[in-house]
Design an enzyme around this catalytic site. Structure first.
Site, PDB file in Angstrom:
ATOM      1  N   SER A   1       0.833  -1.212   0.000  1.00  0.00           N
ATOM      2  CA  SER A   1       0.000   0.000   0.000  1.00  0.00           C
ATOM      3  C   SER A   1       0.863   1.256   0.000  1.00  0.00           C
ATOM      4  O   SER A   1       0.570   2.222  -0.702  1.00  0.00           O
ATOM      5  CB  SER A   1      -0.903   0.014   1.224  1.00  0.00           C
ATOM      6  OG  SER A   1      -1.662  -1.159   1.244  1.00  0.00           O
TER       7      SER A   1
ATOM      8  N   ARG B   1       1.398   4.011  -3.182  1.00  0.00           N
ATOM      9  CA  ARG B   1       1.150   5.441  -2.932  1.00  0.00           C
ATOM     10  C   ARG B   1       2.408   6.266  -3.243  1.00  0.00           C
ATOM     11  O   ARG B   1       2.349   7.301  -3.902  1.00  0.00           O
ATOM     12  CB  ARG B   1       0.748   5.661  -1.473  1.00  0.00           C
ATOM     13  CG  ARG B   1      -0.704   5.283  -1.207  1.00  0.00           C
ATOM     14  CD  ARG B   1      -0.981   5.142   0.282  1.00  0.00           C
ATOM     15  NE  ARG B   1      -2.390   4.932   0.574  1.00  0.00           N
ATOM     16  CZ  ARG B   1      -3.050   3.778   0.387  1.00  0.00           C
ATOM     17  NH1 ARG B   1      -2.423   2.738  -0.120  1.00  0.00           N
ATOM     18  NH2 ARG B   1      -4.341   3.674   0.691  1.00  0.00           N
TER      19      ARG B   1
ATOM     20  N   ARG C   1     -15.140  -5.501  -9.832  1.00  0.00           N
ATOM     21  CA  ARG C   1     -15.081  -4.721  -8.588  1.00  0.00           C
ATOM     22  C   ARG C   1     -15.717  -3.343  -8.793  1.00  0.00           C
ATOM     23  O   ARG C   1     -15.694  -2.804  -9.889  1.00  0.00           O
ATOM     24  CB  ARG C   1     -13.615  -4.611  -8.108  1.00  0.00           C
ATOM     25  CG  ARG C   1     -13.118  -5.953  -7.585  1.00  0.00           C
ATOM     26  CD  ARG C   1     -11.667  -5.938  -7.189  1.00  0.00           C
ATOM     27  NE  ARG C   1     -11.420  -5.267  -5.930  1.00  0.00           N
ATOM     28  CZ  ARG C   1     -10.228  -5.282  -5.316  1.00  0.00           C
ATOM     29  NH1 ARG C   1      -9.204  -5.931  -5.846  1.00  0.00           N
ATOM     30  NH2 ARG C   1     -10.062  -4.656  -4.166  1.00  0.00           N
TER      31      ARG C   1
ATOM     32  N   GLN D   1     -10.075   3.200  -0.771  1.00  0.00           N
ATOM     33  CA  GLN D   1      -9.195   3.478  -1.917  1.00  0.00           C
ATOM     34  C   GLN D   1      -9.751   4.592  -2.800  1.00  0.00           C
ATOM     35  O   GLN D   1      -9.003   5.300  -3.461  1.00  0.00           O
ATOM     36  CB  GLN D   1      -8.989   2.217  -2.753  1.00  0.00           C
ATOM     37  CG  GLN D   1      -8.044   1.218  -2.103  1.00  0.00           C
ATOM     38  CD  GLN D   1      -7.945  -0.065  -2.885  1.00  0.00           C
ATOM     39  OE1 GLN D   1      -8.572  -0.225  -3.927  1.00  0.00           O
ATOM     40  NE2 GLN D   1      -7.149  -0.994  -2.393  1.00  0.00           N
TER      41      GLN D   1
ATOM     42  N   ASP E   1      -7.891  -6.333   5.772  1.00  0.00           N
ATOM     43  CA  ASP E   1      -7.013  -7.238   5.017  1.00  0.00           C
ATOM     44  C   ASP E   1      -6.511  -8.379   5.890  1.00  0.00           C
ATOM     45  O   ASP E   1      -5.992  -9.379   5.377  1.00  0.00           O
ATOM     46  CB  ASP E   1      -5.812  -6.472   4.434  1.00  0.00           C
ATOM     47  CG  ASP E   1      -6.156  -5.843   3.093  1.00  0.00           C
ATOM     48  OD1 ASP E   1      -7.248  -6.131   2.559  1.00  0.00           O
ATOM     49  OD2 ASP E   1      -5.342  -5.048   2.581  1.00  0.00           O
TER      50      ASP E   1
ATOM     51  N   LYS F   1       0.979 -11.829  -6.083  1.00  0.00           N
ATOM     52  CA  LYS F   1       0.316 -10.528  -6.241  1.00  0.00           C
ATOM     53  C   LYS F   1       0.945  -9.493  -5.299  1.00  0.00           C
ATOM     54  O   LYS F   1       1.198  -8.362  -5.691  1.00  0.00           O
ATOM     55  CB  LYS F   1      -1.168 -10.689  -5.931  1.00  0.00           C
ATOM     56  CG  LYS F   1      -1.991  -9.464  -6.217  1.00  0.00           C
ATOM     57  CD  LYS F   1      -3.473  -9.806  -6.124  1.00  0.00           C
ATOM     58  CE  LYS F   1      -4.330  -8.736  -6.779  1.00  0.00           C
ATOM     59  NZ  LYS F   1      -4.476  -7.550  -6.006  1.00  0.00           N
TER      60      LYS F   1
END
Ligand code: DC
Length: 637
Positions: A22, A26, A122, A170, A311, A408
């Site tokens: 994350s 960013r 999504r 997000q 998560d 991933k």
């Protein structure tokens, strides 16, 4: 398929984990929008961050990666992103999909964005509507508010908008990240329930590190000035969501795990996971830059809202059946829209292994009980795969149907998992044999194994098998991911001196000249190596040890091996031996051997060098029996 080997000893390790996904994504965006050159360290290199880098590059950001020291240099665009020449393809990366929407608007011209089916499914409505109200035009190519879509931000302004916070934080982060480069100030108001709030704080923290004026007026109101970003040197923390798996492992095994680089000072909300397992009974030590968890042998159930650290829901759900009471996880209905429908996936897979688990209005409840062995379907969801791997550390017979999805966000997950097994692996009877091509190491290894009553594993034959299948499928050896996928898919078995791949006898095929020519490249593929090492460790664990021959056995696969030997012989002697076996001329073979030596000793991953702890044995002029007896003596000392 990957079966998870249970721990034989509680772990006691300090881990350095890869960078936060994350924060990496960013920081990449912000550095890409900044004026001048930035450098990021501790960067995560995984599928999701590569997708982000590719997307930014398509919009004119210049990125130089250095995966050896986990850093990147970025020459920012000063907020003037270019229109990409082709579609921005976000694959399965949710952060890239969301962050790129406002970035595409900053290009000021038509930009098409699309991704894999998982992403098309999504939701993006709130973010799209917000961008439209800020002046961007969006055309939906298939389904309203979904990918694929075309963004045109030529009329993009700033202004005041209101976003619903209950779907995904997000959306909010995406707008915040781009906002310093909008023509006017952005005032963002959040309505409804706010999920994953710590991620918004993380976004603001990264933005401020690059000079943005991002003001949190209240929890629900942010004002971002159109100042642009300044370049910076920025250090990315290790990934706290990834750390949750190892903390959970300590809690359920009675072991101890310390993760360096995240602690009281962390900007990641997921460090809060340790607070949950602490309440359940684990001992937690928090330092400014390290967190430690020690299992105490007792784990109580818990009733917990995980809205802010969703998560880590799979991590908790997977270990919950080991607790003494039931565990209720609430306020996480929105995780049905992550990489998989995580609520349903977790309940389905837990039930498959005999655990009682039920859906609740906003989450799930999981009951303690006997856990059976079984094959877990991963739904191509990295977090499902990693969470159940942790359960497999204490429950025998847990298998994952497709483990590769961990790439991933955490390509080295299974290698790090193996670090928890170091204490147990040190108790195995391992003889590691290595040496250059033609040194006689295979013949020797077989002979010594017989003398010691151990089994023998020819790890080179495993790399050869992957090369043979890749050639048979005409796969490009340059396609590292594709070749690693082959390695993960095939089942290599050694029976009665023969090598079978998915039941086909490849004993001869793996020694063909084509395979000889291809194998070095296959063996230099890091993805292939990671899969092969895992299988080699597993092979030895079920046997209590063995004789393993190959490059990295003593250095990486079993650094605690009971004995490591490096057998060598002069190139002339090696060529002479090969010539006797094959009938080819000594000169021809010499040439080949010297080439192989150079290739094998200069590659990046596990080059051919004698391990520092290895006993070097020059076999020139010695018989197999002489050398074998000598090794037996060393092993039994
Ligand atoms: O020992 P061999 O020639 O069968 O090995 C085949 C290739 O695989 C050779 O390039 C060395 C490499 N190899 C490796 O990198 N790591 C191992 N553990 C075993 C072999």
């Amino acid at each position: 398929m990957l079966s998870i080997d249970p721990l034989v000893e509680p772990p006691n390790v300090r881990l350095s984990l890869p960078g936060s996904k994350s924060i990496t994504n960013r920081a990449l965006v912000v550095a890409g929008l900044a004026n001048g050159e930035s450098s990021l360290s501790g960067v995560l290199f995984s599928e999701d961050t590569h997708v982000m880098m590719d997307s930014l590059q398509k919009m004119g950001v210049k990125i130089r990666q250095n995966s050896n020291d986990q850093s990147v240099s970025i020459i920012g665009t000063g907020g003037r992103l270019q229109r990409p020449a082709e579609t921005i393809w976000v694959h399965q990366s949710g952060t890239t999909a969301r962050f790129c929407l406002p970035l595409a608007a900053l290009c000021g011209q038509e930009v098409t964005i699309d991704g894999d089916q998982q992403i098309r499914n999504r939701p993006h409505e709130g973010l799209c509507k917000a961008l439209e109200s800020l002046g961007a035009q969006i055309e939906y190519l298939e389904v309203a508010n979904s990918f694929p879509l075309v963004v045109n931000g030529k009329n993009l302004k700033g202004g005041q908008i209101t976003l619903n916070g209950s779907i995904s934080s997000q959306f909010i982060s995406a707008l915040l990240l781009a906002a310093p480069c909008f023509p006017d100030q952005l005032e963002l108001n959040i309505e409804g329930d706010l999920v994953s709030r710590p991620y918004i704080d993380m976004t603001i923290s990264v933005m401020q590190a690059f000079g943005a004026q991002a003001e949190r007026v209240t929890d629900r109101r942010y004002v971002i000035s159109p100042t642009g970003y300044q370049n910076s040197r920025y250090e990315i923390e290790p990934d706290a969501s990834a750390a949750s798996y190892f903390f959970a492992a300590a809690a359920i095994s009675g072991g101890s795990v310390t993760v360096e680089g995240i602690g009281n000072q962390s900007i990641q909300g997921d460090t809060g996971f340790v607070g949950i397992i602490e309440k359940m009974g684990a001992k937690v030590t928090r330092l400014d830059h390290a967190l430690s968890v020690t299992g105490t042998g007792s784990l109580a159930g818990i009733d917990v809202s995980m809205k802010e650290i969703s998560d880590t829901v799979p991590t908790l759900a997977a270990i919950a059946p080991l607790a003494s009471g039931s565990t209720a996880i609430s306020d996480v209905a929105f995780i049905a829209k992550k990489e998989s429908d995580r609520v349903t996936a977790l309940i389905t897979e837990l039930r498959k292994i005999g655990v009682k688990a039920e859906k609740t209005e906003t989450g799930m409840i999981i009951y303690p009980g006997e856990i059976q062995k079984g094959t877990i379907h991963t739904y191509d969801d990295h977090r499902i795969a990693m969470a159940f791997s942790i359960l497999g550390l204490v429950v025998p017979g847990i298998t994952l149907d497709s483990p590769q999805c961990v790439a991933k966000t955490f390509p080295s997950f299974f290698d790090v998992l193996d670090q928890l097994r170091v204490a147990g692996d040190a108790k195995l009877s391992i003889l590691a044999i290595d040496g250059p091509a033609g040194s006689g190491k295979s013949t020797l290894a077989k002979q010594v194994a017989k003398q010691l009553g151990l089994e023998y594993l020819d790890t080179g034959a495993m790399y050869r098998s992957v090369a043979a299948v890749a050639l048979a499928q005409s796969a490009s050896l340059d396609d590292e991911t594709g070749i690693a996928e082959i390695a993960g898919r095939i089942n290599i078995q050694f029976t009665n001196g023969k090598v079978y791949v998915d039941d086909d006898d490849l004993t001869e095929a793996i020694r063909s000249p084509e395979v000889n020519a291809a194998v070095s490249k296959v063996a230099a593929n890091p993805g292939v190596r990671s899969i092969m090492r895992r299988q080699q460790r597993s092979w030895a664990r079920v046997r209590g040890g063995g004789v393993l021959e190959g490059r990295d056995i003593g250095s990486v696969v079993f650094p605690e091996a009971q004995l490591k030997v490096y057998v060598t012989a002069t190139p002339e002697e090696r060529a002479r031996r090969r010539s006797l076996e094959s009938g080819r001329s000594v000169e021809d073979i010499m040439e080949e051997i010297l080439q192989r030596d150079t290739k094998d000793s200069t590659r990046d991953d596990s080059p051919l060098v004698a391990d520092q702890e290895a006993v070097v044995i020059d076999t020139t002029g010695k018989t197999i029996q002489e050398t074998s007896d000598y090794i037996e003596e060393l092993f039994l000392q």
